[in-house]
Scaffold this motif. Structure first.
Motif, mmCIF file in Angstrom:
data_model
loop_
_atom_site.group_PDB
_atom_site.id
_atom_site.type_symbol
_atom_site.label_atom_id
_atom_site.label_comp_id
_atom_site.label_asym_id
_atom_site.label_seq_id
_atom_site.Cartn_x
_atom_site.Cartn_y
_atom_site.Cartn_z
ATOM 1 N N ILE A 292 0.868 -1.185 0.000
ATOM 2 C CA ILE A 292 0.000 0.000 0.000
ATOM 3 C C ILE A 292 0.898 1.226 0.000
ATOM 4 O O ILE A 292 1.827 1.314 0.800
ATOM 5 N N ARG A 293 0.606 2.145 -0.857
ATOM 6 C CA ARG A 293 1.393 3.379 -0.933
ATOM 7 C C ARG A 293 0.556 4.540 -0.437
ATOM 8 O O ARG A 293 -0.649 4.586 -0.674
ATOM 9 N N GLY A 294 1.200 5.462 0.248
ATOM 10 C CA GLY A 294 0.572 6.755 0.503
ATOM 11 C C GLY A 294 -0.395 6.810 1.663
ATOM 12 O O GLY A 294 -1.322 7.598 1.641
ATOM 13 N N VAL A 295 -0.183 5.979 2.686
ATOM 14 C CA VAL A 295 -1.053 6.090 3.871
ATOM 15 C C VAL A 295 -0.497 7.184 4.783
ATOM 16 O O VAL A 295 0.561 7.021 5.391
ATOM 17 N N HIS A 296 -1.167 8.303 4.853
ATOM 18 C CA HIS A 296 -0.753 9.369 5.766
ATOM 19 C C HIS A 296 -1.342 9.034 7.137
ATOM 20 O O HIS A 296 -2.556 9.066 7.328
ATOM 21 N N GLY A 297 -0.474 8.701 8.070
ATOM 22 C CA GLY A 297 -0.925 8.148 9.341
ATOM 23 C C GLY A 297 -1.891 9.022 10.119
ATOM 24 O O GLY A 297 -2.823 8.518 10.747
ATOM 25 N N ASP A 298 -1.671 10.349 10.101
ATOM 26 C CA ASP A 298 -2.534 11.214 10.907
ATOM 27 C C ASP A 298 -3.944 11.244 10.324
ATOM 28 O O ASP A 298 -4.942 11.103 11.058
#
Ligand SMILES: NC(=O)c1ccc[n+]([C@@H]2O[C@H](COP(=O)([O-])OP(=O)(O)OC[C@H]3O[C@@H](n4cnc5c(N)ncnc54)[C@H](OP(=O)(O)O)[C@@H]3O)[C@@H](O)[C@H]2O)c1
Length: 335
Positions: A292-298
């Motif tokens: 998975i690419r691009g999971v912005h944690g906040d």
């Protein structure tokens, strides 16, 4: 349209404010109250604090009692800390008021093995009051545990699970950069790990959750934390890291069965990390791998907390974890 769910936001730091910001933009959510003890937040309008650029008519109060004052809420969104021992009095206060709660406290994500007494107390209180309590977020709560379990849904046999998460801390909030030791000397990092102020909290909880769901009896869970030092000068909006200083960390957790690591979670969070993304690898039949690419944690954390509300409210009372809930997913706010 269904009646909006009434939320009360308890803890308005970076994450709590982002959750409130997203909640305020949803037509199926009505914000009824806000709590934070920080002096620079008490008395302010939540809309202003959450960066909405408009008042919400909800004033931040220093206690739950003052925030409620005759108002009713369906669920409290709690986001004040990572350690269950520290936040459990707050959670008990919320449950005692007869309110459901979703918290970003990492140790609440699966507290049954590491904090059995607190878990039992919260569960008993929630049952007694007929409400539910859940700990969730991006990690723990989704990216290194729930996703791996969902992927195992197409497995005929699972021998081991490995999840690898690489995050560029420079793109994240200061709290996270501080938590991974950005800018410290390796000695300061070591001290911070020893006193528990540095490092990601939640790998053992994710491992316990995966093992419980798969029905694996583990011999034990182990964890290691190492600093990653900068080779060149690195900077974010908050800190400049010189060569030799700590840019972040590499943290690994292992769940072992019969001496073998059957669950391995590898987390790298540092300034300047490349190859960022998430991978889940299942050894078994068939062999599976997902990236998975691009999971912005906040954003992911704020979103999953809100998305989990309907799944939690339709679950039986008690202490729930992500493996107990009906599938958590986004919904169109116009429904
Ligand atoms: N599960 C996940 O995936 C996930 C993801 C992101 C974050 N988290 C966790 O969520 C928590 C919040 O993150 P954050 O970055 O927003 O932290 P933060 O910026 O430190 O915010 C916490 C806020 O809660 C307030 N607070 C502390 N104790 C309180 C109390 N007893 N009553 C009311 N308010 C209180 C703090 O006030 P003071 O500043 O005065 O203490 C602060 O305003 C952290 O523990 C973080 O690790 C979990």
């Amino acid at each position: 349209m269904r009646k909006p769910v009434r939320t009360l936001h308890y803890g308005l730091g970076a994450i709590g404010s982002l959750i409130a910001n997203l909640a305020a933009k949803r037509r199926d959510v009505e914000i009824v109250g806000a709590v934070d003890i920080a002096e620079d937040k008490v008395g302010r309008d939540l809309g202003e604090l959450a960066g909405l650029g408009r008042p919400l008519g909800v004033t931040v109060r220093p206690s739950l009692e003052e925030a409620l004052q005759g108002r009713e809420a369906d669920v409290v969104i709690h986001s004040t800390g990572s350690r269950l021992e520290r936040v459990s009095p707050q959670l008990e206060e919320i449950l005692s008021a007869g309110l459901n709660v979703i918290s970003t406290c990492e140790e609440l994500a699966y507290p049954w093995r590491r904090h059995p007494e607190i878990a039992a107390r919260l569960d008993e209180l929630a049952h007694r009051k007929g409400v539910r309590i859940l700990g969730t977020g991006v990690n723990p709560g989704f990216i290194m545990d729930t996703i791996a379990l969902a992927l195992s849904g197409i497995s005929a046999d699972v021998r081991s699970i490995r999840a690898v998460r690489i995050v560029d801390a420079a793109k994240r909030r200061w709290q996270l950069q501080r938590k991974v030791g950005a800018g410290l000397t390796p000695e300061e990092f070591k001290t911070g790990v020893q006193d528990g102020t540095l490092g990601h909290v939640g790998l053992p909880e994710s491992i316990d959750m995966i093992a419980a769901a798969l029905g694996w009896e583990l011999d034990g869970v182990e964890e290691s934390i190492e600093p990653v030092t900068a080779q060149s000068t690195l900077s974010s909006s908050y800190v400049t890291v010189r060569p030799g200083q700590v840019a972040g960390l590499r943290q690994t957790g292992w769940g072992k069965k019969d001496g073998e690591a059957v669950i391995t979670l590898e987390l790298e969070i540092r300034l300047g990390a490349d190859e960022t993304g998430d991978r889940v690898i299942i050894e078994g039949h068939p062999a599976l791998e997902m990236t998975i690419r691009g999971v912005h944690g906040d954003i992911a954390t704020a979103a999953i907390v809100l998305n989990a509300i309907p799944s939690l409210l339709t679950s039986p009372p008690g202490l729930r974890t992500m493996i107990d809930l009906p599938l958590v997913h986004w919904r169109s706010p116009s429904r």
